[in-house]
Design a protein around this motif. Structure first.
Motif, PDB file in Angstrom:
ATOM      1  N   GLN A  52       0.826  -1.200   0.000  1.00  0.00           N
ATOM      2  CA  GLN A  52       0.000   0.000   0.000  1.00  0.00           C
ATOM      3  C   GLN A  52       0.864   1.255   0.000  1.00  0.00           C
ATOM      4  O   GLN A  52       0.561   2.230  -0.702  1.00  0.00           O
ATOM      5  CB  GLN A  52      -0.933  -0.001   1.219  1.00  0.00           C
ATOM      6  N   ALA A  53       1.964   1.229   0.794  1.00  0.00           N
ATOM      7  CA  ALA A  53       2.870   2.376   0.844  1.00  0.00           C
ATOM      8  C   ALA A  53       3.540   2.598  -0.512  1.00  0.00           C
ATOM      9  O   ALA A  53       3.673   3.739  -0.975  1.00  0.00           O
ATOM     10  CB  ALA A  53       3.919   2.167   1.933  1.00  0.00           C
ATOM     11  N   ALA A  54       3.961   1.511  -1.161  1.00  0.00           N
ATOM     12  CA  ALA A  54       4.606   1.619  -2.474  1.00  0.00           C
ATOM     13  C   ALA A  54       3.626   2.164  -3.511  1.00  0.00           C
ATOM     14  O   ALA A  54       3.988   3.001  -4.351  1.00  0.00           O
ATOM     15  CB  ALA A  54       5.139   0.264  -2.911  1.00  0.00           C
ATOM     16  N   ALA A  55       2.389   1.685  -3.454  1.00  0.00           N
ATOM     17  CA  ALA A  55       1.372   2.166  -4.395  1.00  0.00           C
ATOM     18  C   ALA A  55       1.087   3.649  -4.186  1.00  0.00           C
ATOM     19  O   ALA A  55       0.931   4.414  -5.144  1.00  0.00           O
ATOM     20  CB  ALA A  55       0.094   1.351  -4.245  1.00  0.00           C
ATOM     21  N   GLU A  56       1.044   4.065  -2.919  1.00  0.00           N
ATOM     22  CA  GLU A  56       0.795   5.474  -2.619  1.00  0.00           C
ATOM     23  C   GLU A  56       1.958   6.346  -3.084  1.00  0.00           C
ATOM     24  O   GLU A  56       1.756   7.427  -3.655  1.00  0.00           O
ATOM     25  CB  GLU A  56       0.586   5.646  -1.107  1.00  0.00           C
ATOM     26  N   GLU A  57       3.173   5.871  -2.879  1.00  0.00           N
ATOM     27  CA  GLU A  57       4.355   6.620  -3.315  1.00  0.00           C
ATOM     28  C   GLU A  57       4.386   6.759  -4.843  1.00  0.00           C
ATOM     29  O   GLU A  57       4.702   7.834  -5.376  1.00  0.00           O
ATOM     30  CB  GLU A  57       5.629   5.912  -2.833  1.00  0.00           C
ATOM     31  N   ALA A  58       4.048   5.683  -5.544  1.00  0.00           N
ATOM     32  CA  ALA A  58       4.006   5.735  -7.007  1.00  0.00           C
ATOM     33  C   ALA A  58       2.936   6.721  -7.482  1.00  0.00           C
ATOM     34  O   ALA A  58       3.144   7.461  -8.461  1.00  0.00           O
ATOM     35  CB  ALA A  58       3.736   4.346  -7.572  1.00  0.00           C
ATOM     36  N   ARG A  59       1.805   6.731  -6.798  1.00  0.00           N
ATOM     37  CA  ARG A  59       0.728   7.663  -7.170  1.00  0.00           C
ATOM     38  C   ARG A  59       1.184   9.110  -6.986  1.00  0.00           C
ATOM     39  O   ARG A  59       0.935   9.975  -7.853  1.00  0.00           O
ATOM     40  CB  ARG A  59      -0.511   7.391  -6.314  1.00  0.00           C
ATOM     41  N   VAL A  60       1.860   9.385  -5.873  1.00  0.00           N
ATOM     42  CA  VAL A  60       2.350  10.746  -5.615  1.00  0.00           C
ATOM     43  C   VAL A  60       3.365  11.171  -6.668  1.00  0.00           C
ATOM     44  O   VAL A  60       3.346  12.305  -7.153  1.00  0.00           O
ATOM     45  CB  VAL A  60       2.965  10.830  -4.198  1.00  0.00           C
ATOM     46  N   ARG A  61       4.274  10.240  -7.056  1.00  0.00           N
ATOM     47  CA  ARG A  61       5.270  10.557  -8.088  1.00  0.00           C
ATOM     48  C   ARG A  61       4.598  10.893  -9.420  1.00  0.00           C
ATOM     49  O   ARG A  61       5.006  11.830 -10.114  1.00  0.00           O
ATOM     50  CB  ARG A  61       6.245   9.386  -8.270  1.00  0.00           C
ATOM     51  N   ARG A  62       3.585  10.100  -9.771  1.00  0.00           N
ATOM     52  CA  ARG A  62       2.872  10.360 -11.025  1.00  0.00           C
ATOM     53  C   ARG A  62       2.210  11.737 -11.004  1.00  0.00           C
ATOM     54  O   ARG A  62       2.248  12.482 -12.000  1.00  0.00           O
ATOM     55  CB  ARG A  62       1.826   9.271 -11.282  1.00  0.00           C
ATOM     56  N   GLU A  63       1.613  12.074  -9.877  1.00  0.00           N
ATOM     57  CA  GLU A  63       0.950  13.370  -9.764  1.00  0.00           C
ATOM     58  C   GLU A  63       1.953  14.520  -9.869  1.00  0.00           C
ATOM     59  O   GLU A  63       1.687  15.540 -10.512  1.00  0.00           O
ATOM     60  CB  GLU A  63       0.187  13.454  -8.433  1.00  0.00           C
ATOM     61  N   ARG A  64       3.131  14.348  -9.251  1.00  0.00           N
ATOM     62  CA  ARG A  64       4.163  15.386  -9.313  1.00  0.00           C
ATOM     63  C   ARG A  64       4.667  15.578 -10.736  1.00  0.00           C
ATOM     64  O   ARG A  64       4.812  16.722 -11.208  1.00  0.00           O
ATOM     65  CB  ARG A  64       5.327  15.013  -8.395  1.00  0.00           C
ATOM     66  N   LYS A  65       4.942  14.473 -11.416  1.00  0.00           N
ATOM     67  CA  LYS A  65       5.440  14.568 -12.790  1.00  0.00           C
ATOM     68  C   LYS A  65       4.418  15.241 -13.707  1.00  0.00           C
ATOM     69  O   LYS A  65       4.776  16.057 -14.571  1.00  0.00           O
ATOM     70  CB  LYS A  65       5.783  13.178 -13.314  1.00  0.00           C
ATOM     71  N   LEU A  66       3.154  14.898 -13.517  1.00  0.00           N
ATOM     72  CA  LEU A  66       2.103  15.506 -14.339  1.00  0.00           C
ATOM     73  C   LEU A  66       2.003  17.004 -14.067  1.00  0.00           C
ATOM     74  O   LEU A  66       1.853  17.808 -14.999  1.00  0.00           O
ATOM     75  CB  LEU A  66       0.775  14.819 -14.052  1.00  0.00           C
ATOM     76  N   LYS A  67       2.113  17.356 -12.794  1.00  0.00           N
ATOM     77  CA  LYS A  67       2.024  18.767 -12.422  1.00  0.00           C
ATOM     78  C   LYS A  67       3.197  19.559 -13.011  1.00  0.00           C
ATOM     79  O   LYS A  67       3.020  20.678 -13.524  1.00  0.00           O
ATOM     80  CB  LYS A  67       1.996  18.899 -10.905  1.00  0.00           C
TER      81      LYS A  67
END
Length: 202
Positions: A91-106
């Motif tokens: 769950q932590a890894a999935a959350e971290e990946a989601r945050v990275r994707r959001e940052r890159k998109l931003k």
């Protein structure tokens, strides 16, 4: 006369019937005193005396000792704990990946249409990023601006993009790891003619 009457009674069958009625009845089921339920005589001891039936004492049902049961419980608890830890890690890894994707998109949306790279740039600015020596093509004015801290270089999807200092600071606020090169004003070293800082180790 008596014999004649007796003979007459025997012949008529009345006396025989009376005798059969007076004969004691055999025990029900044909069992006699002194026999065990299986039909044979009791051996060794008085009737009714026999060893108690049942399972041996000392072990629970199933033949497992208390120690075996406790060990099985310990293994079950350990397995459940490890499963919970794996689930939390996933769950932590999935959350971290989601945050990275959001940052890159931003960052991508922030940089869109605002990069300063030039196709005909004749100079190369070398810099260290990710443990390796990288480079970006710039013109003479951009090279001076980068060395003065007026421009910065951002890494986006494997490309190195020249941006203004203000835009570089905005990217840095989102994800500092995306800043490939941003010289602090007054801290730059001397730059050689090839755009390589004198103190940069190849």
């Amino acid at each position: 006369m008596a014999d004649s009457l007796r003979d007459q009674l025997l012949k008529s069958g009345i006396v025989k019937q009376v005798r059969e009625e007076k004969r004691p009845a055999a025990p029900q089921g044909g069992k006699s005193i002194g026999q065990r339920p299986g039909g044979g005589p009791f051996k060794g001891g008085k009737p009714g005396q026999h060893k108690p039936q049942g399972k041996p004492q000392g072990k629970p049902a199933g033949g497992k000792s208390q120690e075996d049961i406790d060990l099985a419980k310990a293994y079950a608890i350990r397995a459940q704990t490890e499963a919970n830890e794996r689930k939390r890690a996933e769950q932590a890894a999935a959350e971290e990946a989601r945050v990275r994707r959001e940052r890159k998109l931003k960052i991508q949306q922030l940089l869109e249409g605002k990069t300063l790279n030039k196709a005909d740039a004749e100079h190369v600015r070398h810099f260290e990023y990710g443990g390796k020596i990288r480079r970006v093509h710039v013109d003479a004015d951009q090279l001076k601006a980068i060395n003065a801290g007026e421009l910065g270089v951002v890494q986006q999807q494997g490309r190195y993009l020249v941006v203004t200092r203000e835009l570089a600071d905005q990217v840095k606020a989102i994800d500092v790891n995306q800043i490939a090169l941003l010289v602090e004003p007054g801290s730059e070293g001397s730059i050689g003619e090839d755009g390589v800082p004198d103190d940069l180790i190849w």
